[in-house]
Structures are given as C-alpha cells and as structure tokens.
Write an enzyme that holds these catalytic residues in place. Sequence first.
Site, PDB file in Angstrom:
ATOM      1  N   LYS A 132       1.361  81.871 -31.320  1.00  0.00           N
ATOM      2  CA  LYS A 132       0.657  82.593 -32.395  1.00  0.00           C
ATOM      3  C   LYS A 132       0.361  81.629 -33.537  1.00  0.00           C
ATOM      4  O   LYS A 132       1.218  80.813 -33.909  1.00  0.00           O
ATOM      5  CB  LYS A 132       1.546  83.745 -32.869  1.00  0.00           C
ATOM      6  CG  LYS A 132       0.899  84.695 -33.863  1.00  0.00           C
ATOM      7  CD  LYS A 132       1.873  85.826 -34.224  1.00  0.00           C
ATOM      8  CE  LYS A 132       1.238  86.854 -35.140  1.00  0.00           C
ATOM      9  NZ  LYS A 132       2.183  87.959 -35.496  1.00  0.00           N
ATOM     10  N   SER A 178       0.114  92.469 -34.900  1.00  0.00           N
ATOM     11  CA  SER A 178      -0.778  91.381 -35.213  1.00  0.00           C
ATOM     12  C   SER A 178      -0.791  90.261 -34.175  1.00  0.00           C
ATOM     13  O   SER A 178      -1.708  89.422 -34.204  1.00  0.00           O
ATOM     14  CB  SER A 178      -0.396  90.784 -36.568  1.00  0.00           C
ATOM     15  OG  SER A 178       0.895  90.224 -36.516  1.00  0.00           O
ATOM     16  N   SER A 238       4.720  93.763 -34.689  1.00  0.00           N
ATOM     17  CA  SER A 238       3.626  92.887 -34.272  1.00  0.00           C
ATOM     18  C   SER A 238       3.800  92.177 -32.938  1.00  0.00           C
ATOM     19  O   SER A 238       2.842  91.581 -32.449  1.00  0.00           O
ATOM     20  CB  SER A 238       3.360  91.832 -35.332  1.00  0.00           C
ATOM     21  OG  SER A 238       2.509  92.355 -36.307  1.00  0.00           O
TER      22      SER A 238
HETATM   23  N1  GLN Z   1       1.288  96.252 -38.512  1.00  0.00           N
HETATM   24  C1  GLN Z   1       2.349  95.985 -39.451  1.00  0.00           C
HETATM   25  C2  GLN Z   1       1.767  95.471 -40.734  1.00  0.00           C
HETATM   26  O1  GLN Z   1       0.594  95.465 -40.840  1.00  0.00           O
HETATM   27  C3  GLN Z   1       3.330  95.016 -38.858  1.00  0.00           C
HETATM   28  C4  GLN Z   1       2.791  93.650 -38.830  1.00  0.00           C
HETATM   29  C5  GLN Z   1       3.779  92.666 -38.272  1.00  0.00           C
HETATM   30  O2  GLN Z   1       4.734  93.038 -37.617  1.00  0.00           O
HETATM   31  N2  GLN Z   1       3.557  91.413 -38.602  1.00  0.00           N
HETATM   32  O3  GLN Z   1       2.455  95.109 -41.631  1.00  0.00           O
END
Ligand code: GLN
Length: 487
Positions: free
Chosen positions: A77, A152, A176
């Site tokens: 990532k 994400s 994410s």
């Molecule tokens: N979707 C969640 C957010 O927008 C979690 C994102 C993540 O785990 N990095 O904060």
Amino acid sequence: MSYHSLSDASAALRDGSVTSRELTDAALDRASKTEAELHAYLTLDHDGARQSADAADAAFAAGRDSGPFQGIPVAIKDNLVTRGIETTAASQILAGYIPPYDGTAVARLKAQGAVITGKTNLDEFAMGSSTENSAFGPTRNPWNTNRVPGGSSGGSAVAVAAGSALVGLGSDTGGSIRQPAALCGVVGMKPTYGLVSRYGLIAFASSLDQIGPITRTVEDSVAALETLAGHDPLDATSYRGDVPDFRVGFDDGVAGLTIGVVRQLSGEGFEAGVEAAFRRTVDLLSEAGARVVEVSLPSLDVSLSAYYLIAPAECSANLARFDGVRYGLRHDGPTVEEMMTATRADGFGPEVIRRILLGTYALSAGYYDAFYGQAQKVRTKVIQDFEAAYEQADVLVSPTAPTTAFEVGSKTQEPLSMYLSDICTIPSNLAGDPAISVPVGLDDAGLPIGFQVMAPALGEAVMFRVARAVERAVAFEQRPPMLEVWS
Ligand code: GLN
C-alpha cells in the site's frame, strides 16, 4: 500461476517446480492485462521486481532459505514508505516524494527475499472506504468494474484478488484492510494494536493504525503475521512482549469454542444477501461443534461517532507535517504562512481537508471536552463492552461490512453513508483488538461477502483458528469471473 497461495508458491519454489522469476513475470503480466481497467497500482516496479526475483532464485540455487516470503511477489500500500520508490499515500501533497528508507514491515519482507511488485492505490492518506478518494483516480473491483473495491487498502485487495500480487500489505485504522478484503473476496487481517511496527507507515490516526496482510488464505495470513510481528526499536509503540504462537490449535476446528454473534451487527442497514451468508456461516460453525451465543456491545451505536472524532483529531495533528517545506508539493508565496496555506489548500483533497477541519475543531479550546473528551469516554466504554463480551465467548463474529461492493460514485457525495461502511470494523480498532475477514460467499449480483472474526488483544491464535474453520466449512473457491478473460 499468478493465482497461487503464498503457501503453495513457497512449496513450489522449494521443490523447483516454479521460479520466482516465473511467479513475478506472471504477476506483472496480469498487471499489464488488468491495470487499465482496475488501477490497483500507483507505481509498478518492473525492474526492481525482476531483480529481486532473480536474486531470490539465486538464493534458492545456492541453498539459502530466508523464510516463506523468499521469491514471493508482494504489493505494498502506498502509505508505507519504500526506499527509492515513490510513495504518495495517494495525495498530491506527496507527489514525487522518494523515501530514503523502508518502513519496518517492508524491510522485514525484504529481509526474507520478498519481491516488491509495486505500490498500491488507496484513499488519500487512508481516509475512505472505497479507494475513490485517491488523488490519482479510483481503483475498481475485479468482480465488477462498475463497483468499488472498498478501501482504503483497495489497491492491495484488488492486486491479490486479480493476481497481480500473491500477498498485499495494507493498513487498517477503522477497517481499511478487512472491508476491501471482504468486498474483493480475499482474506484481510488487522493485528492487535502494536503487534506490527508502524515505522515508515504514513500516520493517519496513531492510536488506531495497524499494518496487516491481505492474502488468499487464512494460512497465508498467519505466515505473513509471523513475518511482520515483533518489537521494533524504531517504533516505541510496538509491543515489547514475546510474540505469541499464532498456530496454537490452528487446525483443531471449533469444537469446544464459544462464538459470540454481535446482536447489534445485523438487521436494519444490513443487506439481505450479507445477512443470509453470515447466518449460514454461523450455522456451519455450530454444526462443526461450536457453541453459539448472542452477545451485546451496547456502545456500538455511538462507536462510529467516537471514531469520527478521534481519527480526525489525530489526523489533524499528524498531517501538520505536510507544510510545503519537508516533502513533495510546494506552492511559493510571499510569506511562510501563505506558502503553507497555498500548498495545503491545493495539495490535500476534499476528504482530507474535511477531516483536518473536523479534527482541529474537535480539539480546539472550549470544544475539547464536549467532543474529543467525550469520544475518549465512549472509547473506554467500547473496550469495557468487549471485555464483558469476551467473558461469554472466545471470539465474536459479524459480517465484515453491511453491504457488498457498491457502485462507483454512489456514495462520494454522502460522507455519512460512506462512513457507515465501517460500522462492523471500527470497534476492533477502538479496542486495539485483532480481527480478520474471510470470504464466505457471493450475493445475488455475484459480489463477495466477508465474515469477520474478532478476538481479544493478542488472541490472534483463536481468531485464526476460527477463521480457518470458516474457510474449511465454507470452501469459498470462486474467483473474479473476468480472470478468465484477463489470463
Ligand atoms: N474508512 C475509515 C475511514 O475513512 C477507515 C479507514 C482506515 O481504516 N484507514 O476513516
């Protein structure tokens, strides 16, 4: 060939039936056939990958064996820094930034001889649930390219689901890793807070962030965590105790275990197909000898709100470092303040700006107690709820996400509905506990459904044991149908 599991590929490399160069070329070839449609990667490192593959093959030929990742194509990532490879966190503000060092998780993979295929797309600074918040364009779901892959860590999940890497690294602040894994039909796990060093992870919300693997099997998830876990002097928040044995009881099945179904994580707001696959899986666990009980996490209804105060508050502090001076983008101005303002206003995308504003507001004098302080109290309550639940059950289970992959563009104008995608995953981040998503079926539209297993801190062994039992009972073997066309 690009669809081996890590364990099968490791075995094949060792018995000489495949070379790392062949595996790597197969992954890169898959990328060349799919990237125009999927956009899982921000950067593909063809040359570096082939060099590492040749080095791994030379090591095998010389009888050297540094571990299960030797010669395995892995996608990283793009919020994990990689020496010599551009690292942007999918933000314009970091465009062109070439880190001079590797994050520890990357270094540990490389120390075993892993082949880094490239850097995968994400929601900018990992803020989002669909990979649509990337400054460099969205990633698409290989099961249906009109759908999002989740986020994400959508790029890593897609790379693994589509075969352009065998394993992916992600980060999980509120879901994410697990949510995109669920939406792409692969396995994603978030370890206990602190178990994996975050040195070299571009920080989003430091009390919540964890690095973890996205894989095709639960066994591979164990192998990855064994490689990644352990104290790191470069990350003072990393766990100092002995790393537990993640394989205790791994193949023992669920007989004798008590499985807690979280009452609040079903019903209203959950798609019928998701709910049905979840119930079917719980029944299979019960048939396999588990005792199934219902447990309650009463604070769950306020945990999402607490997360959306705590995470923005922490991000507003963490992102202060992107000031036009130290990294990437810079717009000059007559004063330092104007330079920073111009740089930050242009360099950050709308979701990141929304979070910085929210977080700064929540932390400001006069509002701190009402917002941040209150959210911290809710967090304590979530932890207590989990503790009480784990007195009744060895693990807790839920769907990983309330829906399957939604249509590209369908939630971008409604942040709240996007935030709801993480309702099942956020509690484990607030508690600092491990959790894993395992694919358990497809809905009527042919989109994958994930089943989440949560465990108490450092309870990875029992979490993996149940996840393995799920995998065995369900025997989910479908792959994105388009793989035939793309092969
Ligand atoms: N979707 C969640 C957010 O927008 C979690 C994102 C993540 O785990 N990095 O904060």
